[in-house]
Design a protein around this motif. Structure first.
Motif, PDB file in Angstrom:
ATOM      1  N   GLY A1028     -21.422  62.628  35.569  1.00 16.81           N
ATOM      2  CA  GLY A1028     -20.177  62.825  34.830  1.00 16.81           C
ATOM      3  C   GLY A1028     -19.693  64.259  34.884  1.00 16.81           C
ATOM      4  O   GLY A1028     -18.497  64.527  35.094  1.00 16.81           O
ATOM      5  N   ALA A1029     -20.604  65.208  34.694  1.00 18.66           N
ATOM      6  CA  ALA A1029     -20.206  66.616  34.742  1.00 18.66           C
ATOM      7  C   ALA A1029     -19.718  66.995  36.144  1.00 18.66           C
ATOM      8  O   ALA A1029     -18.738  67.746  36.305  1.00 18.66           O
ATOM      9  CB  ALA A1029     -21.372  67.503  34.322  1.00 18.66           C
ATOM     10  N   SER A1030     -20.391  66.466  37.187  1.00 12.23           N
ATOM     11  CA  SER A1030     -19.965  66.768  38.562  1.00 12.23           C
ATOM     12  C   SER A1030     -18.579  66.194  38.849  1.00 12.23           C
ATOM     13  O   SER A1030     -17.728  66.855  39.455  1.00 12.23           O
ATOM     14  CB  SER A1030     -21.001  66.206  39.536  1.00 12.23           C
ATOM     15  N   HIS A1031     -18.378  64.959  38.395  1.00  6.73           N
ATOM     16  CA  HIS A1031     -17.072  64.320  38.622  1.00  6.73           C
ATOM     17  C   HIS A1031     -15.965  65.077  37.898  1.00  6.73           C
ATOM     18  O   HIS A1031     -14.890  65.339  38.477  1.00  6.73           O
ATOM     19  CB  HIS A1031     -17.143  62.863  38.162  1.00  6.73           C
ATOM     20  N   LYS A1032     -16.216  65.449  36.657  1.00 11.03           N
ATOM     21  CA  LYS A1032     -15.214  66.192  35.880  1.00 11.03           C
ATOM     22  C   LYS A1032     -14.941  67.549  36.507  1.00 11.03           C
ATOM     23  O   LYS A1032     -13.778  68.008  36.567  1.00 11.03           O
ATOM     24  CB  LYS A1032     -15.692  66.369  34.438  1.00 11.03           C
ATOM     25  N   ALA A1033     -15.972  68.206  36.977  1.00  8.45           N
ATOM     26  CA  ALA A1033     -15.786  69.518  37.588  1.00  8.45           C
ATOM     27  C   ALA A1033     -14.964  69.427  38.864  1.00  8.45           C
ATOM     28  O   ALA A1033     -14.213  70.353  39.222  1.00  8.45           O
ATOM     29  CB  ALA A1033     -17.140  70.166  37.874  1.00  8.45           C
ATOM     30  N   ALA A1034     -15.089  68.300  39.591  1.00  7.75           N
ATOM     31  CA  ALA A1034     -14.369  68.155  40.861  1.00  7.75           C
ATOM     32  C   ALA A1034     -12.934  67.686  40.664  1.00  7.75           C
ATOM     33  O   ALA A1034     -12.059  67.987  41.489  1.00  7.75           O
ATOM     34  CB  ALA A1034     -15.121  67.184  41.763  1.00  7.75           C
ATOM     35  N   THR A1035     -12.673  66.956  39.581  1.00  4.01           N
ATOM     36  CA  THR A1035     -11.350  66.335  39.418  1.00  4.01           C
ATOM     37  C   THR A1035     -10.495  66.989  38.351  1.00  4.01           C
ATOM     38  O   THR A1035      -9.341  66.586  38.177  1.00  4.01           O
ATOM     39  CB  THR A1035     -11.537  64.852  39.071  1.00  4.01           C
ATOM     40  N   SER A1036     -11.024  67.959  37.643  1.00  2.00           N
ATOM     41  CA  SER A1036     -10.250  68.557  36.555  1.00  2.00           C
ATOM     42  C   SER A1036      -9.149  69.455  37.108  1.00  2.00           C
ATOM     43  O   SER A1036      -9.192  69.914  38.268  1.00  2.00           O
ATOM     44  CB  SER A1036     -11.162  69.369  35.635  1.00  2.00           C
ATOM     45  N   SER A1037      -8.200  69.730  36.249  1.00  3.67           N
ATOM     46  CA  SER A1037      -7.040  70.531  36.640  1.00  3.67           C
ATOM     47  C   SER A1037      -7.438  71.980  36.878  1.00  3.67           C
ATOM     48  O   SER A1037      -8.316  72.527  36.195  1.00  3.67           O
ATOM     49  CB  SER A1037      -5.977  70.460  35.545  1.00  3.67           C
ATOM     50  N   LYS A1038      -6.759  72.592  37.855  1.00  2.00           N
ATOM     51  CA  LYS A1038      -6.978  74.007  38.155  1.00  2.00           C
ATOM     52  C   LYS A1038      -5.863  74.891  37.604  1.00  2.00           C
ATOM     53  O   LYS A1038      -5.833  76.089  37.891  1.00  2.00           O
ATOM     54  CB  LYS A1038      -7.095  74.221  39.658  1.00  2.00           C
ATOM     55  N   ASP A1039      -4.987  74.280  36.832  1.00  2.00           N
ATOM     56  CA  ASP A1039      -3.894  75.057  36.251  1.00  2.00           C
ATOM     57  C   ASP A1039      -4.435  75.983  35.178  1.00  2.00           C
ATOM     58  O   ASP A1039      -5.300  75.609  34.371  1.00  2.00           O
ATOM     59  CB  ASP A1039      -2.856  74.117  35.624  1.00  2.00           C
ATOM     60  N   GLU A1040      -3.913  77.206  35.158  1.00  2.00           N
ATOM     61  CA  GLU A1040      -4.371  78.189  34.167  1.00  2.00           C
ATOM     62  C   GLU A1040      -3.861  77.817  32.779  1.00  2.00           C
ATOM     63  O   GLU A1040      -2.737  77.347  32.613  1.00  2.00           O
ATOM     64  CB  GLU A1040      -3.877  79.590  34.536  1.00  2.00           C
ATOM     65  N   TRP A1041      -4.743  78.068  31.813  1.00  2.00           N
ATOM     66  CA  TRP A1041      -4.392  77.802  30.415  1.00  2.00           C
ATOM     67  C   TRP A1041      -3.765  79.036  29.795  1.00  2.00           C
ATOM     68  O   TRP A1041      -4.012  80.168  30.199  1.00  2.00           O
ATOM     69  CB  TRP A1041      -5.639  77.421  29.620  1.00  2.00           C
ATOM     70  N   GLN A1042      -2.978  78.754  28.785  1.00  2.00           N
ATOM     71  CA  GLN A1042      -2.492  79.840  27.935  1.00  2.00           C
ATOM     72  C   GLN A1042      -3.273  79.812  26.630  1.00  2.00           C
ATOM     73  O   GLN A1042      -3.530  78.738  26.087  1.00  2.00           O
ATOM     74  CB  GLN A1042      -0.993  79.683  27.651  1.00  2.00           C
ATOM     75  N   GLY A1043      -3.611  81.002  26.181  1.00  2.00           N
ATOM     76  CA  GLY A1043      -4.352  81.084  24.932  1.00  2.00           C
ATOM     77  C   GLY A1043      -3.505  80.702  23.735  1.00  2.00           C
ATOM     78  O   GLY A1043      -2.291  80.482  23.830  1.00  2.00           O
ATOM     79  N   LYS A1044      -4.161  80.636  22.618  1.00  2.00           N
ATOM     80  CA  LYS A1044      -3.478  80.282  21.380  1.00  2.00           C
ATOM     81  C   LYS A1044      -2.438  81.342  21.029  1.00  2.00           C
ATOM     82  O   LYS A1044      -2.668  82.543  21.184  1.00  2.00           O
ATOM     83  CB  LYS A1044      -4.507  80.173  20.249  1.00  2.00           C
ATOM     84  N   GLU A1045      -1.268  80.862  20.593  1.00  2.00           N
ATOM     85  CA  GLU A1045      -0.197  81.792  20.226  1.00  2.00           C
ATOM     86  C   GLU A1045      -0.575  82.495  18.928  1.00  2.00           C
ATOM     87  O   GLU A1045      -0.883  81.857  17.912  1.00  2.00           O
ATOM     88  CB  GLU A1045       1.120  81.036  20.046  1.00  2.00           C
ATOM     89  N   ILE A1046      -0.537  83.822  18.989  1.00  2.00           N
ATOM     90  CA  ILE A1046      -0.960  84.602  17.819  1.00  2.00           C
ATOM     91  C   ILE A1046       0.187  85.401  17.216  1.00  2.00           C
ATOM     92  O   ILE A1046      -0.011  86.120  16.237  1.00  2.00           O
ATOM     93  CB  ILE A1046      -2.099  85.566  18.211  1.00  2.00           C
ATOM     94  N   GLY A1047       1.405  85.301  17.812  1.00  2.00           N
ATOM     95  CA  GLY A1047       2.549  86.031  17.257  1.00  2.00           C
ATOM     96  C   GLY A1047       3.634  86.180  18.293  1.00  2.00           C
ATOM     97  O   GLY A1047       3.610  85.569  19.375  1.00  2.00           O
ATOM     98  N   THR A1048       4.593  87.011  17.959  1.00  2.00           N
ATOM     99  CA  THR A1048       5.696  87.274  18.886  1.00  2.00           C
ATOM    100  C   THR A1048       5.923  88.768  18.977  1.00  2.00           C
ATOM    101  O   THR A1048       5.613  89.521  18.049  1.00  2.00           O
ATOM    102  CB  THR A1048       6.985  86.577  18.403  1.00  2.00           C
ATOM    103  N   ARG A1049       6.465  89.181  20.121  1.00  2.00           N
ATOM    104  CA  ARG A1049       6.834  90.580  20.319  1.00  2.00           C
ATOM    105  C   ARG A1049       8.094  90.597  21.196  1.00  2.00           C
ATOM    106  O   ARG A1049       8.105  90.061  22.305  1.00  2.00           O
ATOM    107  CB  ARG A1049       5.720  91.347  21.015  1.00  2.00           C
ATOM    108  N   GLY A1050       9.118  91.224  20.665  1.00  2.00           N
ATOM    109  CA  GLY A1050      10.383  91.286  21.397  1.00  2.00           C
ATOM    110  C   GLY A1050      10.983  89.912  21.627  1.00  2.00           C
ATOM    111  O   GLY A1050      11.609  89.683  22.672  1.00  2.00           O
TER     112      GLY A1050
END
Length: 1618
Positions: A1028-1050
């Motif tokens: 299961g771990a091998s399958h998930k590692a091979a088929t999971s998305s390679k798109d970069e994540w964005q971290g949790k929004e912690i505020g705004t600037r400008g």
């Protein structure tokens, strides 16, 4: 004897004084002296009348001097019993005559003689003598005007009266002890002290008379009659009449009354037993005293003296105190008159005297008891004690009507303070009349107060006595209302309380309200305490409540406005700068503090009998509690002139601390109360709290601090009572907790919090008590007693925790639910190990909050679960374990809080540790059966006892039959199923934690799992998890994540940064995959032999190999490395133990080889890291399993390493130039190379290994320079070497530099046969590397090669010299070839490359120094080790090596003078070192002389002589050519060094034989043993020439050598005469 000597001296003085005027006295004295000498004792003197007669004669002439001598001698004779009783009358008449003389000293002597007579055996026993003796004293007392005589006569008469009554007591055989010896009651520091003293004065005489042991009688002896006559005369004289028996018309009335008072107080037995004396007392003395008392102003026209009045009152007091039982009527009259005198218009001093008497009666418990029994309790008599108390109270109350009441109160306080300190209170001498009046009034009031206190303490003392004798029950025990008090003492106490309490209370409350002094307040409060406690013991409810209510009024008083103002301005408070709310200011004066202490004392003593009175006490204590916790509370002393308690600021806090401690101790002592008393106290607290609750029904703002404080006080004290009654908590629990639950439903937030805290403390206190300290019964064999106790514990436990569940499930507000969970947490933390019966309810409660939406609720529930897992599992019933696992799984899967899920997964591991304890039995059974099949229900034989031991700590009663190993297996797989679900969780942290926990569980408890369980784990959990771990590692998305929004600037959102290694889903699953592989690796390390024995494990291994290959070629770097580590761990961990099958090792080697074979398609950074890891693992694998290797496997190993080197060389040709260090792959090759030495069974592989790596050293085919500067071609030592040179070579020398030390080390480790086969090849390759110094003198390759060559040769020579290879048969041709190669290296390198000024870039001084050190090391190895060891080198090689040293030593002397000056310093040092090595080789100073050494010396001595002769001749030529120019330093140092060494050189005789000398000269020198310096004779011609040198130092050294030559030839300077 001393008496005779003294009398003789007196007689001589008497004779001398009477010599002229009284010759008869003189003759009598001389005659008495003669008689005196014949007397030796007092009896002899008494029988000789002449001696007494002469003294009486001297007194009879009435001459002063003679009388003094005579009286003195009479005193001596009487005091020594030297006078017969028959002479008493004559002596008394003589004394009577002298009493009529006017001289003072005669009268004093007469009185002294009278007293001596009464004290001696001459004591008058007849009436005439008695009267005559007493009349002499009375005559001097009555007629004399001299004070000294008067006072002496009075004292003598008093002593005579005492002696007479002592004789009466003795003659009548009366009891000797005296009672009431003091004329008045002693005054101690306090009334209680006076009372204790008088209590000790019991009345044994009166008891003896009453009991019949002593009977009264009316007959008297003669002595008794004399005493009676004397008493009658004294009474008559005190009444103003004449003393008929004494023949005295009048005596001073005061003096007579004083004597009567003395007799009455000291001779009680006389009046108790002798009836005539009692009649005189009753009829005459009492009549006299009554008459004296009735007279208020004058007596017979005379002013009544105060002293006389005092004597009358003291006598009356003695009669009442000592004889009231027999003189009932008279004492009743006396007491009535004394009471009446307190309010008559009599002088103040008179009333004070009366009050002193009454005070004395009151402080004497015996007297007051007798008076109350005889009068107040007798229906026919007057209530005299009640009258006395009222009179005293009237005196006390009179203070409020006086104009000077404040001054009097201050004076009263001062008197009490002085008395407490043991100081008598005195007025100032210059005090005004007003001050004296105030002091007198204060004295009267003080006496009255002390009298009332005496009554109170008497009642308390008598009550204690009744308790001691069993007439009354102690207040420590439960009160039984039906008890009837019929004891005499108890009836007395009850009667006294009923008749006196109201009067005493009025007086005490008045004084306490008006007084401020410390001492008086303490005394009054002691009275309060004593009387209240007595009322409690006697169960006199009305007096008890009245005194208690009065006392409470003085505890805490809210100040008036004026007092508040004064408090704010008081310097004691230190708050003048702070504006405080005056309405909150509470002042505790010293009086309040002491009153509170008194209240505490009373409550402690009477806690079992207060009953409803507790309410009043609790109201006061609640007010005290508020005062203690008030920020504006303070203790302050009130301004008054009287001494008072000092209240420094530092003591304010001490007072509060003490009061707070007392307040707590009162309720702590509830453990000593009876249950009914505790319930009464709880009811009173509930009533107090409920009353405040009804007033606090609004919001927080509407609740006053007083009401909240009262409720808080009640709650705290309920908790305190509960804590101190844990041994009997069941009957009290509902009453206490019911009130807490009622508070929890209140609308006020503060009260709800208070209720929760109280319930928390109560539950923890009960469960933490000792009754829950024992383990609950868990066996069906428990006895009936244990079962009944278990039932009781179950009842208490369920009752305690049911209140908590009721609170949680019925709560309408969230804060109550949170509070109930906090309580549960505290209970589990403190008492969890003691719980047993309530676990199902607790787990149900925790399961209900696992999915709660409120984060606080879930967090608190999980904290409780953590406590259970940490501390409560051993006590958890067996049938609750699966519920506990389910609850833990619910918290692991919840989405509210990530941290809860992570920690809950860790708790699953803890739970598994506990469950795994039950698996030990199953493993043992399986091991014992030695079968691969596992029965799911193993037999109970051989394991039942162990199973009971394992699970006895958490077995449930009556459930032993249900405890089986299969239960633990099911529990374990239940945990695994939960973890398997968590591995697929979308949260990386959760699934990673689950993976870690799963493999940690297996790693910790794998030895307890059966083979069937391992199979289930492999095929149902481990491999599915890996897939299961091998399958998930091979088929999971390679798109970069964005971290949790912690505020705004400008205007743009700002996100939390995520590390690049985990910023995609695929990277997150890669991490999980790595954890799975790492877990499998840990399992293989620990349990591979067990897993290897499982059926079909090889297919699983092949599946794992497929996963590993796929991961290496297609996975990320982390996954690839983890896959390699998984294989590596499995093989390395067990191959060293020898329990690994060879196919597993071959499979791993195949995988490693496959990686390098596919290098063309497998490139990049990941591939480099993988190859490095494989090389590192390969080296470790070979080290651990080299015994398992055969030729094929070893060749495969070398092939892998060779592939790695070639690929690294091809792909990293410019790596060294760019980065300045060896490529990583080659670096790993160098790291494992030292460990690749073949084992013993593969010794033939040494040649392949070393030749394989020799190919990677650089080759130098250029010409070699000789010493003349021409070039010669390098010959090839081994024709076959060219054929083995690989086509791929390294263009840079960095790898070779690192490779050479490893090869040298390997060659030294190689077996001797293989080593000497490879020796020439290695030396050739090292020589080629050393020759790179010419083209690259700044490089490091030649240095490394030179160091390796030197180490190789030196180590080999050392081994050969000690016989290390003596058993090795090497052909002569091979040895010659080796030594030829060695000679080539030394000759080429030392001559061509050392000690020369080679062209190089500027090197730092340190580098130049290092190069020179290396050259010196080579010289040392050649000259000190090789040529001095037992080597088997041929002579031509030895000559070549010595020649090499000579050629290097000739550098300095061979060069022209102009060139020498340009030569660097290190070149000359190198040349000198070579010359020194020649001297060393020629010298005989060595301990190890052998054939090789002798051969080398013979060769070197000839070379040395030639070299020295050349140096000497060349120096002389150069010196002549230079003329006046100086010789170069190098040449001068060279010749000086040579001359010095020649002087020090001594040679061996064998060496001397080869020197070119005449044969006869050699013979002579050898015969004379002077052939050790023969070399000087060879150089003698050169020395003779060099003696002409201009260098002074050279000439000096030559002279030394010439003298040495002369010595060798025997040409020393000798004397001609000899």
């Amino acid at each position: 004897m001393a008496l005779v000597a003294a009398l003789e001296a007196d007689l001589r003085a008497l004779s001398a004084e009477a010599r002229r005027r009284y010759p008869a006295v003189k003759d009598g004295a001389e005659h008495a002296i003669l008689k005196l000498r014949s007397s030796s004792s007092a009896s002899d003197l008494s029988s000789n009348e002449d001696i007494l007669r002469i003294f009486l004669m001297a007194c009879g002439v009435r001459n002063t001097k003679l009388s003094v001598i005579g009286l003195s001698c009479l005193q001596k004779l009487i005091s020594h019993d030297a006078v017969e009783p028959s002479s008493l009358k004559e002596i008394l008449y003589t004394l009577k005559d002298h009493s009529e003389m006017a001289e003072e000293n005669i009268q004093l002597k007469t009185l002294q003689t009278i007293l001596i007579i009464f004290q001696s055996r001459l004591h008058p026993e007849t009436e005439d003598n008695m009267v005559l003796g007493l009349s002499i004293c009375l005559r001097l007392l009555d007629n004399n005007r001299l004070p000294s005589v008067y006072n002496t006569a009075a004292a003598t008469f008093r002593q005579a009266v005492a002696l007479i009554f002592d004789q009466v007591v003795s003659a009548e055989s009366l009891p000797m002890p005296k009672f009431g010896s003091s004329s008045q009651t002693a005054r101690t520091g306090s009334v209680t002290g006076d009372l204790s003293q008088n209590i000790s004065n019991s009345e044994p005489l009166e008891k003896d008379v009453i009991s019949g042991r002593l009977t009264t009688r009316d007959t008297l002896s003669d002595t008794g009659k004399l005493g009676l006559r004397l008493l009658e005369d004294l009474t008559a004289s005190a009444a103003g009449g004449s003393a008929a028996w004494l023949h005295v018309t009048s005596l001073p009335r005061t003096f007579s009354l004083e004597l009567i008072e003395f007799v009455l107080s000291n001779y009680i037995s006389v009046f108790k037993i002798l009836l005539p004396y009692e009649q005189v007392l009753r009829h005459q003395i009492c009549s006299l005293l009554m008459t004296s008392l009735r007279t208020s102003s004058e007596l017979e026209g005379e002013m009544v003296e105060p002293y006389f009045r005092r004597l009358v009152l003291r006598s009356v007091a003695h009669i009442i105190r000592l004889y009231s039982s027999s003189l009932i009527t008279e004492c009743e009259v006396f007491l009535s008159m004394l009471v009446k005198a307190t309010f008559l218009d009599l002088p103040l001093w008179h009333r004070i005297l009366v009050l002193e008497i009454l005070r004395g009666f009151c402080v004497e418990a015996r007297t007051l008891r007798i008076l109350f029994q005889n009068f107040d309790m007798h229906p026919k008599n007057t209530n005299v004690v009640e009258s006395m108390v009222k009179a005293l109270a009237r005196v006390v109350s009179s203070i409020q009507f006086q104009e000077t009441s404040e001054e009097s109160l201050a004076a009263v306080a001062g008197m009490f303070s002085s008395k407490a300190k043991g100081i008598e209170w005195i007025l100032d001498n210059d005090a005004s009349s007003a001050a004296v009046l105030v002091a007198s009034e204060a004295h009267a009031i003080t006496l009255a107060i002390e009298g009332l206190l005496g009554v109170v303490f008497t009642v308390a003392t008598l009550t204690d006595e009744a308790v001691d004798v069993g007439e009354l029950e102690s207040p420590r025990y439960e009160h039984h209302p039906s008890s009837d008090y019929t004891g005499k003492t108890s009836q007395l106490c009850i009667s006294m309380v009923d008749s006196l309490w109201l009067t005493i209370l009025d007086a005490f409350s008045l004084i306490l309200s008006r007084s401020q002094g410390e001492a008086i307040v303490l005394e009054i409060l002691k009275g309060y305490q004593a009387f209240t406690q007595a009322c409690g013991v006697l169960h006199s409810v009305e007096p008890l409540n009245s005194f208690l209510a009065s006392l409470c009024k003085f505890t805490i008083v809210l100040p008036t406005d004026a007092e508040r103002k004064s408090l704010v301005q008081s310097p004691v408070s230190k708050r003048s700068e702070v504006q405080v709310d005056q309405k909150d200011v509470i002042v505790l004066t010293p009086k309040n503090v002491q009153a509170l202490r008194t209240l505490f004392n009373i409550a402690h003593r009477l806690h079992n009998v207060l009953g409803p009175s507790w309410v009043l006490v609790l109201e006061t204590l609640a007010a005290l509690d508020r005062a203690i916790h008030s920020p504006h509370a303070t203790t302050q002393e009130v301004a008054t002139a009287a001494p008072k308690l000092t209240r420094e600021p530092s003591r304010q806090y001490a007072d509060f601390s003490i009061l707070s401690s007392l307040n707590s101790q009162l309720f702590e002592s509830s453990a000593l109360m009876h249950v009914s008393a505790v319930k009464s106290l709880l009811s009173a607290l509930h009533m107090l709290s409920h009353q405040s609750m009804t007033e606090t029904s609004g919001s927080v703002s509407s609740a006053s601090s007083k009401q909240i404080g009262s409720i808080s006080f009640s709650v705290d004290r309920m908790i305190s009572i509960l804590v101190n009654n844990l041994h009997r908590v069941e009957p009290l629990w509902d009453q206490v907790v019911g009130h807490f639950l009622e508070l929890a439903e209140h609308s006020n937030q503060n009260l709800r919090n208070m209720a929760l805290d109280a319930l928390d403390q109560s539950i923890c206190a009960v469960l933490g008590s000792e009754q829950f300290g024992e383990d609950p019964p868990r066996s069906r064999d428990a006895t009936l007693d244990v079962e009944s106790k278990s039932t009781e514990l179950k009842s208490v436990e369920c009752a305690v925790l049911s209140s908590l569940r009721l609170l949680y499930f019925s709560a309408q507000k969230a804060d109550i639910r949170v509070g109930s969970l906090k309580i549960l947490l505290h209970v589990l933390e403190r008492c969890g190990e003691k719980l047993y019966y309530s676990w199902p309810g607790i787990l149900e409660m925790l399961r209900s909050v696992a999915d709660a939406s409120e984060k606080d609720v879930a967090t608190l529930g999980f904290q409780s679960l953590r406590v259970i897992m940490s501390d409560g599992l051993p006590t958890l019933p067996e049938d609750c374990l699966h519920v506990c696992i389910d609850v833990t799984g619910a918290y692991s899967a919840q989405k509210t809080d990530l941290n809860i899920s992570l920690t809950a997964i860790g708790l699953l591991w803890t739970l598994t540790d506990f469950v795994a304890k039950g698996l030990h039995h199953g493993s043992l059974v399986e091991k014992g059966s030695e079968s691969n099949s596992v029965d799911p229900t193993p037999p109970q034989t051989n394991g039942e006892d162990k199973e009971k031991d394992t699970i006895s700590n958490f077995n449930k009663p009556d459930d032993d039959s249900r405890i089986q190993v299969v239960n633990h297996e099911k529990l374990l797989f239940l945990v695994f199923s939960l973890i398997q679900k968590l591995v697929d969780d979308e949260r990386p942290e959760v699934r990673n934690s689950a993976v870690r926990t799963f493999f940690q569980i297996l790693g910790s408890h794998g030895n307890k799992l059966s083979k069937s369980m391992w199979e289930d784990c492999l095929w149902n959990y481990i491999f599915p998890m890996l897939d299961g771990a091998s399958h998930k590692a091979a088929t999971s998305s390679k798109d970069e994540w964005q971290g949790k929004e912690i505020g705004t600037r400008g205007g743009k959102a700002v996100h939390m940064l995520i590390h690049h290694s985990r910023n995609t889903a695929q990277k997150q699953w890669d991490e999980t995959f790595v954890l799975v592989l790492g877990g499998i690796a840990r399992l293989f390390r620990s349990y591979f032999p067990l897993l290897e024995s499982l059926p079909n494990f090889w297919s699983g291994w092949e599946s794992l190999l497929a996963f590993v290959k796929n991961s290496i070629f297609n996975g990320s770097k982390e996954v690839s490395l983890a896959a390699i580590n998984c294989l590596q761990t499995a093989v390395v961990s067990h191959c060293v133990k020898g329990n690994l099958q060879l196919r597993y090792l071959n499979s791993v080697m195949d995988v490693y080889e496959l990686v390098f074979q596919k290098s063309s398609s497998y490139t990049g950074d990941t591939a480099t890291k993988v190859k490095q890891e494989i090389l590192h693992g390969l080296g470790e694998l070979y080290v651990q399993s080299q015994k398992m290797f055969d030729d094929k496997m070893y060749m495969q190993l070398l092939g892998i390493v060779d592939l790695a080197i070639k690929q690294a060389i091809i792909s990293s040709e410019n790596f060294e130039a760019e980065f300045g260090h060896v490529p990583p792959v080659l670096r790993h090759v160098l790291e494992i190379l030292p460990s690749l030495g073949p084992p013993e069974h593969l010794s033939s592989m040494w040649l392949i290994l070393l030749r394989e790596f020799l190919h990677y050293l650089p080759r130098v085919d250029s010409a070699l320079p000789n010493e003349e500067g021409s070039e010669v071609s390098e010959h090839k030592a081994d024709g076959s070497s060219d054929k083995t040179i690989p086509t791929t070579r390294i263009t840079s020398n960095m790898f070779a530099e690192k490779l050479i030390p490893a090869l040298v080390e390997l060659l030294l480790q190689a077996p001797a046969v293989e080593k000497y086969i490879l020796f020439p090849e290695v030396i050739q390759n090292l020589r080629r590397c050393m020759m790179t110094r010419r083209d690259n003198p700044d490089g490091s390759l030649w240095k490394v090669a030179a160091e390796g060559f030197n180490r190789l040769i030196v180590e080999d020579v050392k081994i050969c010299s000690v016989g290390g290879d003596s058993d090795l048969k090497i052909s002569k041709t091979a040895r010659i070839r080796i030594w030829k190669e060695i000679g080539d290296v030394y000759e080429i390198f030392l001559v061509g490359y050392c000690g020369r000024a080679l062209s190089s870039s500027s090197l730092p001084a340190a580098a130049l120094k290092a190069n020179e050190t290396l050259e010196m090391a080579l010289l040392n190895g050649l000259g000190d080790i090789i040529l001095k060891s037992t080597v088997d080198a041929p002579r031509e090689v030895l000559e070549r090596l010595v020649s090499t040293l000579d050629r290097c030593a000739s550098r300095t002397c061979s060069l022209p003078v102009e060139t020498v000056e340009l030569m660097p310093a290190h070149c000359s040092r190198f040349s000198l070192t070579c010359l020194q090595k020649l001297f060393s080789l020629s010298s005989s100073e060595t301990e190890n002389w052998h054939s090789t050494r002798a051969e080398v010396s013979r060769i070197s001595i000839i070379t040395l002589m030639e070299r020295c002769e050349f140096i000497l001749s060349r120096f002389l030529i150069d010196e002549n050519n230079l003329g006046n120019r100086p010789i170069p330093t190098a040449r001068r140092e060279e010749i000086i060094f040579a001359l010095q060494e020649l002087d020090l050189l001594t040679i061996h005789p064998e060496v001397a034989s080869v020197l070119p000398l005449q044969p006869h000269m050699k013979t002579i020198l050898r015969e004379d043993n002077r052939d050790t310096r023969t070399h000087l004779l060879v150089l003698f011609p050169s020395l003779c020439e060099i003696v002409l040198s201009r260098e002074t130092r050279v000439r000096e050294l030559v002279q030394v050598l010439l003298r040495a030559v002369a010595t060798e030839l025997g040409l020393e300077k000798v004397s001609l005469s000899s």
